[in-house]
Design a protein around this motif. Structure first.
Motif, PDB file in Angstrom:
ATOM      1  N   LEU A   1      32.736  21.867 -15.340  1.00  0.00           N
ATOM      2  CA  LEU A   1      32.313  23.233 -15.061  1.00  0.00           C
ATOM      3  C   LEU A   1      32.246  23.522 -13.572  1.00  0.00           C
ATOM      4  N   SER A   2      32.672  24.714 -13.215  1.00  0.00           N
ATOM      5  CA  SER A   2      32.430  25.207 -11.860  1.00  0.00           C
ATOM      6  C   SER A   2      31.009  25.762 -11.827  1.00  0.00           C
ATOM      7  N   VAL A   3      30.531  26.096 -10.646  1.00  0.00           N
ATOM      8  CA  VAL A   3      29.211  26.706 -10.542  1.00  0.00           C
ATOM      9  C   VAL A   3      29.192  28.007 -11.339  1.00  0.00           C
ATOM     10  N   ALA A   4      30.256  28.807 -11.215  1.00  0.00           N
ATOM     11  CA  ALA A   4      30.319  30.084 -11.926  1.00  0.00           C
ATOM     12  C   ALA A   4      30.297  29.884 -13.444  1.00  0.00           C
ATOM     13  N   ALA A   5      31.058  28.930 -13.935  1.00  0.00           N
ATOM     14  CA  ALA A   5      31.094  28.685 -15.382  1.00  0.00           C
ATOM     15  C   ALA A   5      29.738  28.208 -15.895  1.00  0.00           C
ATOM     16  N   ALA A   6      29.065  27.367 -15.132  1.00  0.00           N
ATOM     17  CA  ALA A   6      27.732  26.902 -15.535  1.00  0.00           C
ATOM     18  C   ALA A   6      26.747  28.069 -15.550  1.00  0.00           C
ATOM     19  N   ALA A   7      26.818  28.933 -14.549  1.00  0.00           N
ATOM     20  CA  ALA A   7      25.911  30.090 -14.488  1.00  0.00           C
ATOM     21  C   ALA A   7      26.149  31.008 -15.679  1.00  0.00           C
ATOM     22  N   ARG A   8      27.400  31.224 -16.043  1.00  0.00           N
ATOM     23  CA  ARG A   8      27.704  32.079 -17.200  1.00  0.00           C
ATOM     24  C   ARG A   8      27.155  31.474 -18.493  1.00  0.00           C
ATOM     25  N   ARG A   9      27.188  30.152 -18.602  1.00  0.00           N
ATOM     26  CA  ARG A   9      26.636  29.520 -19.800  1.00  0.00           C
ATOM     27  C   ARG A   9      25.132  29.710 -19.897  1.00  0.00           C
ATOM     28  N   ILE A  10      24.472  29.806 -18.764  1.00  0.00           N
ATOM     29  CA  ILE A  10      23.015  29.952 -18.763  1.00  0.00           C
ATOM     30  C   ILE A  10      22.608  31.393 -19.062  1.00  0.00           C
TER      31      ILE A  10
ATOM     32  N   GLY B   1      25.013  34.343 -19.110  1.00  0.00           N
ATOM     33  CA  GLY B   1      26.059  35.320 -19.405  1.00  0.00           C
ATOM     34  C   GLY B   1      26.375  36.106 -18.147  1.00  0.00           C
ATOM     35  N   GLU B   2      26.769  37.347 -18.317  1.00  0.00           N
ATOM     36  CA  GLU B   2      27.096  38.169 -17.143  1.00  0.00           C
ATOM     37  C   GLU B   2      25.845  38.773 -16.514  1.00  0.00           C
ATOM     38  N   ARG B   3      24.836  38.972 -17.314  1.00  0.00           N
ATOM     39  CA  ARG B   3      23.592  39.561 -16.795  1.00  0.00           C
ATOM     40  C   ARG B   3      22.812  38.479 -16.036  1.00  0.00           C
ATOM     41  N   GLY B   4      22.601  38.682 -14.778  1.00  0.00           N
ATOM     42  CA  GLY B   4      21.895  37.700 -13.966  1.00  0.00           C
ATOM     43  C   GLY B   4      22.803  36.601 -13.439  1.00  0.00           C
ATOM     44  N   PHE B   5      24.105  36.792 -13.562  1.00  0.00           N
ATOM     45  CA  PHE B   5      25.082  35.776 -13.150  1.00  0.00           C
ATOM     46  C   PHE B   5      24.951  35.421 -11.672  1.00  0.00           C
ATOM     47  N   ASP B   6      24.823  36.406 -10.807  1.00  0.00           N
ATOM     48  CA  ASP B   6      24.744  36.138  -9.359  1.00  0.00           C
ATOM     49  C   ASP B   6      23.526  35.285  -9.025  1.00  0.00           C
ATOM     50  N   ALA B   7      22.385  35.616  -9.600  1.00  0.00           N
ATOM     51  CA  ALA B   7      21.160  34.852  -9.328  1.00  0.00           C
ATOM     52  C   ALA B   7      21.288  33.419  -9.852  1.00  0.00           C
ATOM     53  N   ALA B   8      21.866  33.251 -11.034  1.00  0.00           N
ATOM     54  CA  ALA B   8      22.037  31.904 -11.603  1.00  0.00           C
ATOM     55  C   ALA B   8      23.003  31.079 -10.748  1.00  0.00           C
ATOM     56  N   SER B   9      24.064  31.696 -10.256  1.00  0.00           N
ATOM     57  CA  SER B   9      25.022  30.989  -9.388  1.00  0.00           C
ATOM     58  C   SER B   9      24.349  30.539  -8.099  1.00  0.00           C
TER      59      SER B   9
END
Length: 144
Positions: A36-45, A47-55
């Protein structure tokens, strides 16, 4: 006057101990082992809502010297990729001689071994820095 040579100790010195794996390196190794990339891991946590903060959070936790203060934060990351929150917390606070043995290739440990897709094969230790899966991988170069 007597002359003689002192005996020479021909024993080889013990290999240097590996430095402990940091909490940041552990997270990075486990995420990358999951492919997983950082972006893919954030999306798994989230989804798209809150993606920037999770990344941003994942990048921050993978920065050397930064550790999570709360176990729940690490447990949340385990929703995205396999990791052991107990091991992470141990890396944060235990002295180096009490830390678990961790593969420098994928971040697995004796309590959290690699498992093949069919669940039949579990890894073992090929040497101090690597599990059998990482040591046997084509072109493997596990960092010390």
């Amino acid at each position: 006057m007597l002359q003689f040579a002192l005996p020479v100790d021909r024993r080889q010195a013990a290999p240097p101990a590996l430095p402990p794996v940091t909490p940041a390196a552990y997270l990075r190794l486990r995420r990358k082992a999951a492919g997983l990339s950082v972006a893919a891991a954030a999306r798994r946590i989230v989804g798209e809502r809150g993606f920037d903060a999770a990344s941003r959070l994942i990048r921050l936790l993978e920065t050397e010297g930064v550790t999570a203060r709360h176990r729940d934060m690490i447990s949340g990351l385990a929703d995205a990729f396999p990791l052991d929150a107990d091991i992470y917390m141990q890396l944060c606070g235990a002295p180096a001689h009490q830390q678990p043995r961790i593969c420098r290739g994928c971040g697995c440990s004796e309590w959290d071994p690699c498992v093949s897709a069919d669940g039949a094969h579990r890894c073992g230790w090929a040497g101090p820095p690597a599990c059998t899966r990482c040591a046997e991988a084509p072109g493997a170069q596990v960092r010390q």
